[in-house]
Enzyme design. Structure first.
Site, mmCIF file in Angstrom:
data_model
loop_
_atom_site.group_PDB
_atom_site.id
_atom_site.type_symbol
_atom_site.label_atom_id
_atom_site.label_comp_id
_atom_site.label_asym_id
_atom_site.label_seq_id
_atom_site.Cartn_x
_atom_site.Cartn_y
_atom_site.Cartn_z
ATOM 1 N N ASP A 240 -0.844 -9.915 -4.184
ATOM 2 C CA ASP A 240 -0.347 -8.542 -4.156
ATOM 3 C C ASP A 240 -0.354 -7.944 -5.573
ATOM 4 O OD1 ASP A 240 0.883 -6.265 -3.164
ATOM 5 O OD2 ASP A 240 2.622 -7.298 -2.318
ATOM 6 N N ASP B 216 0.883 -0.902 4.287
ATOM 7 C CA ASP B 216 2.241 -1.302 4.664
ATOM 8 C C ASP B 216 2.720 -0.535 5.883
ATOM 9 O OD1 ASP B 216 2.547 -3.223 2.764
ATOM 10 O OD2 ASP B 216 3.680 -1.990 1.363
#
Ligand code: DGJ
Length: 706
Positions: free
Chosen positions: A458, A526
């Site tokens: 990430d 997301d």
């Protein structure tokens, strides 16, 4: 019999280079002034036809106008006033390059046009590569300081990978991707203004807000018809693409790494190589362009496209930072029972990371949450038949961390500026060799010691105040940081051949052909709301294959939008990519768990079609949306249909399936019902969607062999 023309050729007498792909021809000509100029890009032409094209170069018609020619890389000299692809400054202040008549080199499918400056010690190679099974032309540039110790440095203000040009069209339209966090990959299709249109990222990451991909057409192309020219930059840091439609009707574009204002220094003997800027032409619409990109990414970009992407369970939406051994094990058991093949422990497992304000950078298990380390959880996950994955964010650090306390100088920063914190974190300068070495060591140890099969890598913030104190050429960090990320990923994969990596940057903030060359898939967004996802996935599919598009079924109501949707609808939307599960399974009812297990099993039956088939977008992402995946041999087909909102009295029309064979019958794999391919192509299949909002359907067809 027409002569078979070689894929790459250069005829010194005409100065013409030809690059031939299965369905297209790209040609350029090196003019007497040494400048390579664009000649042609479109459907194949034979040599005689090519020679009838007008010369690419004609002098300016007045002292105020630009010369009429499209450069393969405009060198900031001559009567050229558009965006330059190469901008250099020499020690005496001279700007731009003027080339000597060029040389060339051909090796297999690769052509290099070799350019040297008439006066200064500067050499450039314009590089092109074609492959026998792809219409994609890969282009990049290499720049070299050819001088000796007595020569001053050369400043590079811009070094693009390539410049491209369209033939004269009646009008020009641009398609590109825009968005933001939770709303990535929104497709925009607009008339191209007579102006310079800049698509860029100044963030050190590819960006949620824009992507280095575009498609151009004359305004009339559709999904399955019309000429489309499309390009994409394989780069995961800052980038810039400038599209220039001039007032006399020419359209060109140029692009490469870095944003405006950066400059790099070349000393004698040094070289700078750009990332690849790839392009393709098709005569068959946006759908064919996407399918050509998908094939190319699977065959020539992804490290391993052949393996089935596993059904993941990821704990982020279920537990956020509240992770511990017991809770994760509970989720892992439920996930395994649903058919998950990979369990990923997300953020919160390390250092003092109980929230996003501390611990980032300290990659040892939190002693309270995992008193015996991660190994017991990994072993249990393996015993449950799943692979074990771990979330990491190696490029970032919280100020409140042991790593920052030990090495405050490791972050991208300027001593005279306040460092902006985003999500309470700073960026580590991976361009520094000691930081790169630390990251590789740390990740290697994590993977080795804990039985890690998968890393979710990430990156949750953009660069700001990006300086490199003490370094004479500080802007190198914008290139070298990204290259270090690439090197670490490549090294980890080489040393741990079983390891798979998922690209993530706060969702889809770093998805491009550069990162996909060393990862297996990307976390798309997301935002896991299935209605929002339909548009996100539509945009994503313009360039990237479904085998790279991670999509989870999460809880309802959705955490981001508050929208409540049925499990089946959530699953059908997620099945359009790499299906995963991301909800709090401990809160799901027995009925929901049983339905989810059934849906996962259904996905596994169509997985080879979704992940390796050819994708046809049958409608735009509004009203009723349908996507068709066809096996390469045509034997099996999966069609996913979604209708988020019902309208009283409105029945969706029968859905035509143009990718089917009209001379074949098909059986519905679930009901056994038989269909004629001709009828499904020309009349369509009745959708019979259940009434109400969030209706969806999966149609799975097999070729009938009587
Ligand atoms: C952003 C990612 O996109 C999420 O899936 C999750 O991993 C969080 N970061 C964790 O901080």
């Amino acid at each position: 019999m027409p002569a078979v023309l070689p894929p790459v050729s250069f005829d010194p007498a005409r100065g013409v280079a030809e690059l031939r792909t299965p369905n297209s021809l790209y040609a350029l000509r090196v003019d007497a002034d040494g400048s390579p100029r664009h000649l042609y890009w479109g459907p194949p032409l034979d040599r005689a036809a090519l020679d009838t094209l007008p010369a690419p170069h004609s002098p300016a018609r007045s002292s105020f106008e630009a010369e009429a020619a499209a450069d393969e890389l405009a060198p900031q000299s001559g009567a050229r006033f558009g965006p330059a692809g190469l901008q250099v400054r020499f020690a005496d202040g001279t700007r731009g390059a003027q080339w000597r008549p060029a040389d060339h080199r051909i090796t297999g499918g690769e052509l290099r046009i070799l350019l040297t400056d008439r006066h200064f010690p500067l050499a450039a190679e314009l590089c092109y590569r074609v492959r026998p099974d792809s219409d994609v032309i890969e282009r990049w540039t290499e720049l070299r300081h050819t001088g000796g110790p007595g020569d001053g440095p050369i400043t590079v203000d811009r070094l693009d990978s390539a410049s491209w040009a369209l033939p004269p069209l009646s009008d020009y339209r641009i398609s590109h991707l825009v968005g933001g966090w939770n709303s990535e990959f929104q497709l925009l299709r607009d008339r191209l203004p007579v102006a310079e249109t800049v698509l860029t990222s100044r963030r050190g990451l590819t960006g949620h807000h824009a992507g280095p991909w575009l498609a151009l057409d004359d305004g009339s192309a559709t999904e399955e018809h019309g000429e489309v020219w499309s390009t994409t930059l394989a780069w995961s840091g800052s980038w810039r693409i400038t599209v220039h439609r001039d007032p006399v009707g020419r359209t060109t574009w140029t692009g490469g790494f870095g944003h405006e204002g950066l400059s790099w220094t070349l000393h004698p003997g040094e070289r700078l190589t750009t990332p690849i800027f790839a392009g393709l032409h098709t005569s068959h619409g946006f759908g064919a362009a996407s399918r050509a990109w998908h094939d190319h990414v699977r065959t020539h970009v992804l490290p391993d496209a052949a393996h089935d992407r596993p059904v993941v369970y990821n704990s982020w939406e279920a537990t956020h930072f509240d992770v511990d051994h017991r809770g994760q094990l509970l989720l892992a058991r439920r996930a395994a029972a649903l058919g998950a093949e990979l369990f990923v422990l997300d953020d919160g497992w390390f250092g003092a990371r109980r929230h996003d304000r501390a611990g980032l950078g300290d990659w040892t298990p939190h002693p309270g949450a995992f008193p015996d380390g991660l190994r017991p959880l990994a072993d249990e996950v393996h015993r449950l038949g799943m692979a074990f994955g771990l979330w990491v964010e190696p490029e970032m650090v919280n100020r409140d961390s042991d790593l920052y306390r030990a090495h405050p100088d490791w972050v991208v920063h300027s001593p005279t500026r306040t460092a902006t914190e985003l999500r309470h974190q700073l960026v580590l300068n991976f361009a520094r060799p000691e930081v790169e070495a630390w990251a590789l060591r740390t990740l290697d140890r994590l993977v080795r010691d804990n039985g890690v099969d998968w890393l979710k890598w990430d990156a949750n913030r953009a660069f700001t105040e990006a300086a490199w104190p003490g370094r004479p050429d500080p802007d190198r960090l914008w290139i070298d940081h990204t290259r270090a990320v690439y090197r670490i990923m490549d090294r980890l994969r080489a040393d741990h051949p079983h390891l798979r990596i998922e690209a993530c940057a706060g969702g889809g903030g770093r998805v491009d052909l550069g990162i996909l060359a060393r990862t297996d898939q990307a976390w798309t967004s997301d935002n896991t709301d299935p209605v929002d996802r339909i548009a996100i996935q539509h945009g994503y599919s313009q360039l990237f294959p479904a085998a790279t598009m991670a999509a989870w079924i999460t809880d309802s109501p959705n955490g981001a939008t508050g929208r409540a949707t049925p499990l089946r609808f959530r699953a059908h939307v997620a099945m359009a990519g790499v299906l995963g599960l991301g909800g709090d399974l401990t809160a799901w009812s027995e009925d929901e768990l049983a339905e989810a297990a059934d849906l996962v099993a259904r996905y596994k039956r169509i997985r080879p079609l979704v992940q390796r088939g050819r994708q046809y977008r049958l409608s735009a992402p509004d009203g009723v949306t349908a996507v068709h995946y066809a096996a390469a041999d045509g034997a099996e087909h999966a069609v996913l249909v979604w209708r988020p909102a019902t309208r009283f009295g409105h029945q969706p029309p029968a859905l035509r399936l143009p990718a089917l064979d009209a001379h074949t019958d098909y059986l519905d794999a679930d009901t056994g019902r038989r269909y004629s391919g001709a009828v499904l192509r020309h009349r369509g299949i009745d959708l019979d969607l259940p009434s109400g909002d969030y209706a969806s359907r999966l149609i799975h067809l097999r070729r009938h062999r009587p």
